[in-house]
Design a protein around this motif. Structure first.
Motif, PDB file in Angstrom:
ATOM      1  N   TYR A 240       0.835  -1.210   0.000  1.00  0.00           N
ATOM      2  CA  TYR A 240       0.000   0.000   0.000  1.00  0.00           C
ATOM      3  C   TYR A 240       0.866   1.256   0.000  1.00  0.00           C
ATOM      4  CZ  TYR A 240      -2.972   3.628   2.101  1.00  0.00           C
ATOM      5  OH  TYR A 240      -3.623   4.806   2.381  1.00  0.00           O
ATOM      6  N   LEU A 241       1.896   1.272   0.829  1.00  0.00           N
ATOM      7  CA  LEU A 241       2.759   2.449   0.909  1.00  0.00           C
ATOM      8  C   LEU A 241       3.622   2.607  -0.342  1.00  0.00           C
ATOM      9  CD1 LEU A 241       3.878   2.243   4.647  1.00  0.00           C
ATOM     10  CD2 LEU A 241       2.197   3.789   3.642  1.00  0.00           C
ATOM     11  N   GLU A 242       4.091   1.477  -0.890  1.00  0.00           N
ATOM     12  CA  GLU A 242       4.921   1.550  -2.086  1.00  0.00           C
ATOM     13  C   GLU A 242       4.140   2.037  -3.291  1.00  0.00           C
ATOM     14  OE1 GLU A 242       6.442  -2.375  -2.354  1.00  0.00           O
ATOM     15  OE2 GLU A 242       7.815  -2.153  -0.655  1.00  0.00           O
ATOM     16  N   THR A 243       2.835   1.844  -3.288  1.00  0.00           N
ATOM     17  CA  THR A 243       1.996   2.301  -4.407  1.00  0.00           C
ATOM     18  C   THR A 243       1.131   3.496  -4.001  1.00  0.00           C
ATOM     19  OG1 THR A 243       0.258   0.711  -3.799  1.00  0.00           O
ATOM     20  CG2 THR A 243       1.931  -0.019  -5.373  1.00  0.00           C
ATOM     21  N   TYR A 244       1.497   4.158  -2.909  1.00  0.00           N
ATOM     22  CA  TYR A 244       0.657   5.229  -2.360  1.00  0.00           C
ATOM     23  C   TYR A 244       0.451   6.359  -3.355  1.00  0.00           C
ATOM     24  CZ  TYR A 244      -1.195   8.410   1.199  1.00  0.00           C
ATOM     25  OH  TYR A 244      -2.005   9.258   1.916  1.00  0.00           O
ATOM     26  N   ASP A 245       1.510   6.722  -4.077  1.00  0.00           N
ATOM     27  CA  ASP A 245       1.434   7.839  -5.019  1.00  0.00           C
ATOM     28  C   ASP A 245       1.024   7.411  -6.416  1.00  0.00           C
ATOM     29  OD1 ASP A 245       2.222   9.708  -3.106  1.00  0.00           O
ATOM     30  OD2 ASP A 245       4.346   9.267  -3.438  1.00  0.00           O
ATOM     31  N   ARG A 246       0.721   6.146  -6.587  1.00  0.00           N
ATOM     32  CA  ARG A 246       0.430   5.650  -7.930  1.00  0.00           C
ATOM     33  C   ARG A 246      -0.837   6.276  -8.508  1.00  0.00           C
ATOM     34  NH1 ARG A 246       1.327  -0.622  -9.061  1.00  0.00           N
ATOM     35  NH2 ARG A 246       3.422   0.112  -8.551  1.00  0.00           N
ATOM     36  N   SER A 247      -1.851   6.459  -7.680  1.00  0.00           N
ATOM     37  CA  SER A 247      -3.102   7.042  -8.174  1.00  0.00           C
ATOM     38  C   SER A 247      -2.889   8.471  -8.658  1.00  0.00           C
ATOM     39  CB  SER A 247      -4.171   7.015  -7.081  1.00  0.00           C
ATOM     40  OG  SER A 247      -4.489   5.696  -6.724  1.00  0.00           O
ATOM     41  N   LEU A 248      -2.066   9.235  -7.923  1.00  0.00           N
ATOM     42  CA  LEU A 248      -1.778  10.608  -8.326  1.00  0.00           C
ATOM     43  C   LEU A 248      -1.144  10.649  -9.705  1.00  0.00           C
ATOM     44  CD1 LEU A 248      -1.332  13.667  -7.829  1.00  0.00           C
ATOM     45  CD2 LEU A 248       0.822  13.054  -6.696  1.00  0.00           C
ATOM     46  N   ILE A 249      -0.159   9.796  -9.939  1.00  0.00           N
ATOM     47  CA  ILE A 249       0.527   9.801 -11.229  1.00  0.00           C
ATOM     48  C   ILE A 249      -0.391   9.286 -12.320  1.00  0.00           C
ATOM     49  CG2 ILE A 249       2.516   8.892 -12.486  1.00  0.00           C
ATOM     50  CD1 ILE A 249       4.026   8.790  -9.873  1.00  0.00           C
ATOM     51  N   ARG A 250      -1.206   8.308 -12.013  1.00  0.00           N
ATOM     52  CA  ARG A 250      -2.152   7.796 -13.017  1.00  0.00           C
ATOM     53  C   ARG A 250      -3.133   8.878 -13.444  1.00  0.00           C
ATOM     54  NH1 ARG A 250      -3.822   1.849 -10.552  1.00  0.00           N
ATOM     55  NH2 ARG A 250      -2.134   0.647 -11.503  1.00  0.00           N
ATOM     56  N   ILE A 251      -3.640   9.621 -12.474  1.00  0.00           N
ATOM     57  CA  ILE A 251      -4.554  10.708 -12.799  1.00  0.00           C
ATOM     58  C   ILE A 251      -3.851  11.760 -13.648  1.00  0.00           C
ATOM     59  CG2 ILE A 251      -5.882  12.619 -11.804  1.00  0.00           C
ATOM     60  CD1 ILE A 251      -6.402  10.773  -9.385  1.00  0.00           C
ATOM     61  N   MET A 252      -2.611  12.071 -13.262  1.00  0.00           N
ATOM     62  CA  MET A 252      -1.842  13.063 -14.004  1.00  0.00           C
ATOM     63  C   MET A 252      -1.623  12.614 -15.452  1.00  0.00           C
ATOM     64  SD  MET A 252       1.760  14.767 -12.822  1.00  0.00           S
ATOM     65  CE  MET A 252       1.233  14.644 -11.111  1.00  0.00           C
ATOM     66  N   VAL A 253      -1.295  11.335 -15.621  1.00  0.00           N
ATOM     67  CA  VAL A 253      -1.074  10.805 -16.963  1.00  0.00           C
ATOM     68  C   VAL A 253      -2.364  10.842 -17.777  1.00  0.00           C
ATOM     69  CG1 VAL A 253      -0.555   8.684 -18.234  1.00  0.00           C
ATOM     70  CG2 VAL A 253       0.886   9.371 -16.321  1.00  0.00           C
ATOM     71  N   PHE A 254      -3.470  10.455 -17.148  1.00  0.00           N
ATOM     72  CA  PHE A 254      -4.752  10.469 -17.864  1.00  0.00           C
ATOM     73  C   PHE A 254      -5.118  11.878 -18.309  1.00  0.00           C
ATOM     74  CE2 PHE A 254      -9.356  11.080 -17.794  1.00  0.00           C
ATOM     75  CZ  PHE A 254      -9.764  10.096 -18.695  1.00  0.00           C
ATOM     76  N   VAL A 255      -5.004  12.827 -17.394  1.00  0.00           N
ATOM     77  CA  VAL A 255      -5.353  14.211 -17.730  1.00  0.00           C
ATOM     78  C   VAL A 255      -4.399  14.768 -18.786  1.00  0.00           C
ATOM     79  CG1 VAL A 255      -5.600  16.544 -16.803  1.00  0.00           C
ATOM     80  CG2 VAL A 255      -6.368  14.598 -15.455  1.00  0.00           C
ATOM     81  N   ALA A 256      -3.125  14.368 -18.709  1.00  0.00           N
ATOM     82  CA  ALA A 256      -2.143  14.886 -19.670  1.00  0.00           C
ATOM     83  C   ALA A 256      -2.400  14.350 -21.068  1.00  0.00           C
ATOM     84  CB  ALA A 256      -0.732  14.517 -19.214  1.00  0.00           C
ATOM     85  N   TYR A 257      -2.626  13.055 -21.188  1.00  0.00           N
ATOM     86  CA  TYR A 257      -2.824  12.480 -22.521  1.00  0.00           C
ATOM     87  C   TYR A 257      -4.166  12.899 -23.124  1.00  0.00           C
ATOM     88  CZ  TYR A 257       1.372   9.599 -22.623  1.00  0.00           C
ATOM     89  OH  TYR A 257       2.679   9.177 -22.681  1.00  0.00           O
ATOM     90  N   THR A 258      -5.197  12.974 -22.307  1.00  0.00           N
ATOM     91  CA  THR A 258      -6.465  13.483 -22.833  1.00  0.00           C
ATOM     92  C   THR A 258      -6.340  14.962 -23.183  1.00  0.00           C
ATOM     93  OG1 THR A 258      -7.196  13.841 -20.541  1.00  0.00           O
ATOM     94  CG2 THR A 258      -7.906  11.806 -21.633  1.00  0.00           C
ATOM     95  N   GLY A 259      -5.551  15.701 -22.399  1.00  0.00           N
ATOM     96  CA  GLY A 259      -5.298  17.102 -22.731  1.00  0.00           C
ATOM     97  C   GLY A 259      -4.553  17.250 -24.039  1.00  0.00           C
ATOM     98  N   TRP A 260      -3.576  16.364 -24.264  1.00  0.00           N
ATOM     99  CA  TRP A 260      -2.839  16.400 -25.535  1.00  0.00           C
ATOM    100  C   TRP A 260      -3.780  16.128 -26.712  1.00  0.00           C
ATOM    101  CZ3 TRP A 260       0.702  17.676 -28.771  1.00  0.00           C
ATOM    102  CH2 TRP A 260       0.911  16.933 -29.933  1.00  0.00           C
ATOM    103  N   MET A 261      -4.683  15.164 -26.541  1.00  0.00           N
ATOM    104  CA  MET A 261      -5.629  14.874 -27.612  1.00  0.00           C
ATOM    105  C   MET A 261      -6.527  16.083 -27.896  1.00  0.00           C
ATOM    106  SD  MET A 261      -6.707  10.869 -27.045  1.00  0.00           S
ATOM    107  CE  MET A 261      -6.901  10.927 -25.264  1.00  0.00           C
ATOM    108  N   ALA A 262      -6.974  16.741 -26.833  1.00  0.00           N
ATOM    109  CA  ALA A 262      -7.802  17.937 -27.015  1.00  0.00           C
ATOM    110  C   ALA A 262      -6.986  19.070 -27.643  1.00  0.00           C
ATOM    111  CB  ALA A 262      -8.371  18.378 -25.667  1.00  0.00           C
ATOM    112  N   PHE A 263      -5.742  19.205 -27.202  1.00  0.00           N
ATOM    113  CA  PHE A 263      -4.864  20.257 -27.718  1.00  0.00           C
ATOM    114  C   PHE A 263      -4.580  20.062 -29.211  1.00  0.00           C
ATOM    115  CE2 PHE A 263      -0.336  21.506 -28.456  1.00  0.00           C
ATOM    116  CZ  PHE A 263      -0.510  22.889 -28.381  1.00  0.00           C
TER     117      PHE A 263
END
Length: 821
Positions: free
Chosen positions: A463-486
């Motif tokens: 749990y602790l080793e993957t604690y920040d994984r959700s943050l990065i996943r969200i960031m990646v999702f928003v970034a790639y969808t943002g790139w598609m929109a851009f």
């Protein structure tokens, strides 16, 4: 003669070049997200160390047959296609298994490579894959190991493996003898590498006869000998595992193991040496390894000597399966382990401190099965060994817990330890319980409690080793969808481009998002890469919204479909709602709902305004629908649009003027027959909008399943808010289309509403006399609902009409376009 580009073509060329350069940089930078998200090092420092006080052996010999498959070592007639092949390919090791040792399979993890396999065996931890990119032979991130905890380790073998344990240990603690890397020649007989290892061990003992310093080192307690036999791996790659060469190499390894035991027995003259024979990984049929093929993940484990129990009869039910039936050892108990458990076993055998980053579980912790150790004392020793193992892994969790707690914003500890509510360190209450059970002689219960604590601590580590994984996943999702929109914003037709009205507000919002993100990262001591990662999505979405905010409705609708499909799949599999999906769903819903009011309303004609509202609220029905009710919104809106077009065609001339000029005169609005028809249809659509969404059967019955894609945990207020929002969505379309119809017919605002008011009171009287006080709760609730709804329909309908006029007023206020010619 070349032609110069027009200013417009030049501008477009520059924009495309900019788009390509930004896209190239973005995709190169975001390759790093996969390592920051999934491959972070599990190594931490500062843990207290623990050991077993009653070791069973004075010294340990670890022999690793690199690339050795368990079945080809243990099976009878393992090489049937080779003429004159022996029935038993490794007679010495088989004799040990049958008469003196404990056997099982060591299950490796992917990737099944030499470095991570040896780190698991000797360090007791599963190193992240990215460690390979930082050095195969050396170890820049110094992890602890059994070798480092020994009094002295003598290691022999490949230069690919030995240096990382020698350089990662306390200086002078680990000695190594390596052949030159050029000797690892796939075209030569690889058994020479293994024989070289035995020769160096023999030379070591020979040199000790006239070297008192070396003799003193060799005769210390807690000494470890490590023999790394690379020949099998090289032979398997060159000739495949079912070849005669591989069989011959196994026979050589078996001879080396036998002679190694003879050398140590001759030098020490006692029976205080423990032996562990295993492999770092297996080998596939085609001579490869690295993936999760069972032939790669199943390796042999044979332990014997001091401190190790002898062979035991098989259990009921049998410990064997189809894989080990060909061994011909089904009468003996087989105890499988995970690869990192071998480090815990070796630490317990010679009584050294467990490696601080070890996640290995001693096979003897499980009180329902016999382990590998031979305890000279009572069952109390077994319970205390299990307690030591629990302390080691719990200490690992505690250190990571404190590190994360000191840096993470709004830190949430692992649920198991949070529920314990220990006043001191996490898990202290459970340790106290185990110690009390041991004192009271309830040793099996103590081992069971220790096993449960170990399992929870390991889950907490994950749990602790993957604690920040959700943050990065969200960031990646928003970034790639943002790139598609851009990128889409640069290729959309000009007619689709609808810029927002206030660029300054967008800049402030973008800067605020960036500043808040960077501030939170600084507070949590995040790596510099996250600062760079978050810049891209903010820039992409800022540019996309600025350039064509009105067209983003299409993209958000498509994104909501992807999120809805993913969430539905996870919910059907009973895996819960992924956090990434939940955050993405809320973000898309919020942005889509706000977008129609952000896009420049004065630059949109009524039709475009209606279209923007349709797309904005369509997302709500995509995310909050579980079946065909999602089609209702589309069909309902299309029917409304067709109705307004039909009414307009029936009551206006081709030029758009009203057919009945007496409809409006000096006395104001005058009722006509067509207006009653329009009012009836209006009330019909009011009813359909409420009962057609699939959410509400009546006031007394709510269907909550549609909101699970956004709110998986019961929250009455939030769930009700979402349901009401979904109910309101069709009324938004009804309000704007009804107001548009009112305007196109040339009527004053709210004129048609006055007709509907009268009809509403007729329905109210009818529903009042139909209220029932008998029947089921659903039937009674429905009759009450009909009356209450019709009673409130006056206020509701008035609100609809006012909303429609408000939503369409900006587009009507836009200055008319000048006509040409």
């Amino acid at each position: 003669m070349s032609r110069s580009l027009s200013p417009r073509a030049l501008t477009e060329s520059i924009e495309i070049t900019k788009l390509l350069l930004v896209g190239l940089v973005f995709h190169l930078v975001y390759i790093g997200t996969v390592f920051d998200c999934y491959f972070t090092s599990p190594v931490v420092h500062g843990m207290q160390q623990f050991r077993i006080d009653t070791p069973g052996a004075k010294r340990l010999v670890l022999i690793v047959g690199d690339g050795l498959r368990a079945d080809l070592l243990m099976n009878l007639n393992a090489f049937p296609n080779i003429p004159d092949s022996p029935e038993v390919v490794a007679p010495f090791l088989r004799s040990v298994a049958e008469t003196r040792g404990a056997i099982g399979i060591s299950h490796t993890r992917v990737p099944t490579e030499s470095r991570p396999g040896h780190v698991a065996l000797i360090g007791g931890m599963y190193e992240d894959v990215s460690a390979v990119t930082r050095g195969w032979k050396t170890n820049p991130v110094h992890f602890d190991s059994v070798f480092n905890q020994s009094s002295h380790t003598f290691s022999f073998g490949s230069p690919d493996i030995l240096p990382m344990f020698a350089q990662g240990a306390t200086p002078g603690k680990v000695d190594m003898w390596c052949y030159h890397e050029d000797e690892e020649d796939f075209t030569k007989d690889a058994t020479a590498l293994d024989i070289w290892v035995l020769d160096q061990l023999r030379a070591l003992f020979h040199n000790a006869t006239d070297n008192s310093t070396l003799t003193a080192q060799l005769r210390q307690d807690k000494t470890v000998f490590f023999l790394h036999l690379l020949g099998l791996d090289t032979t398997g790659h060159s000739y495949r595992p079912h070849s005669k060469e591989y069989m011959t190499n196994i026979q050589v390894v078996d001879t080396i193991v036998r002679q190694t035991e003879s050398l140590l027995s001759e030098f020490y003259g006692d029976e205080e040496t423990a032996y562990v024979f295993t492999a770092d990984h297996g080998m596939s049929v085609i001579g490869n390894h690295g993936d999760g093929d069972p032939d790669n993940t199943r390796t042999p484990l044979i332990a014997w000597g001091a401190g190790v129990r002898g062979p035991l009869p098989d259990s009921v039910p049998s410990s064997h399966d189809d894989y080990s039936m060909p061994w011909g050892l089904t009468h003996l108990f087989r105890h499988d382990v995970e690869q990192a458990d071998v480090a815990a076993l070796m630490s317990a055998l010679i009584g050294v401190d467990w490696p601080v980053n070890s996640v290995g579980v001693l096979p003897d912790v499980d009180h329902t099965r016999p382990g590998y150790l031979k305890f000279t004392g009572s069952a109390k020793d077994q319970a205390e060994a299990a307690l030591v193992n629990a302390k080691v892994i719990l200490e690992h969790y505690r250190v990571k817990h404190e590190l994360k707690k000191s840096t993470a914003f709004l830190y949430k500890p692992y649920s198991y330890f949070a529920e314990l509510e220990d006043e001191g360190e996490p898990g202290s209450s459970v340790l106290n319980v185990v110690e009390v059970l041991i004192k009271r002689g309830r040793h099996d219960e103590a081992r069971e409690a220790s096993a449960n604590l170990i399992a929870s601590a390991l889950a907490g580590l994950r749990y602790l080793e993957t604690y920040d994984r959700s943050l990065i996943r969200i960031m990646v999702f928003v970034a790639y969808t943002g790139w598609m929109a851009f990128s889409a914003a640069h290729i959309l037709p000009a007619a689709w481009v609808q810029p927002i009205s206030d660029e300054q507000m967008l800049d402030i919002f973008s800067a605020t998002c960036l500043l808040v993100s960077w501030t939170l990262f600084a507070m949590q001591h995040k790596p510099w890469s996250l600062y760079l990662y978050v810049t891209f999505p903010v820039y992409f979405w800022r540019e996309a919204v600025l350039k064509c905010g009105g067209s983003l409705g299409f993209f958000l609708l498509f994104a909501s479909l992807l999120v809805a499909v993913s969430s539905a799949k996870s919910l059907r599999a009973k895996l819960g709602l992924p956090l990434v999906n939940q955050v993405a769903g809320w973000a898309i819903l919020s942005l889509a709902s706000a977008l129609p009011f952000v896009v420049a309303p004065f630059k949109l004609d009524p039709n475009m305004r209606i279209w923007a509202l349709f797309l904005g609220f369509a997302v709500c029905f995509v995310l909050l629908s579980i079946s065909v009710e999602g089609c209702f919104y589309v069909v309902y809106s299309a029917t409304l649009y067709m109705w307004t077009e039909v009414e307009t065609a029936l009551t206006t001339t081709p030029s758009g003027r009203p057919l009945n000029k007496n409809h409006l005169d000096d006395k104001g609005y005058q009722l006509r027959a067509e207006d009653v028809r329009i009012a009836v249809f209006f009330l019909f659509f009011v009813q359909v909008a409420f009962f057609g969404t699939g959410n509400v059967a009546s006031i007394s019955s709510f269907y909550l399943e549609p909101v699970y894609r956004l709110v998986p945990i019961f929250n009455p207020f939030l769930m009700a808010t979402l349901l009401i929002f979904k109910i309101v969505a069709p009324y938004v379309m009804l309000s704007v289309l009804f107001a548009d119809l009112n305007h196109r017919l040339g009527l004053p605002p709210l004129s048609l509403f006055t007709v509907a008011v009268t009809l509403t009171d007729v329905m109210t009287i009818t529903f009042f006399f139909n209220v029932s006080d008998t029947g089921s709760w659903l039937e009674i609730g429905q009759t009450i609902s009909f009356f209450c709804i019709s009673s409130l329909l006056l206020v509701w309908s008035a609100g609809i009409c006012v909303l429609g006029e408000a939503l369409l007023r900006p587009s009507r206020a836009a200055p008319p376009k000048a006509k040409s010619g």
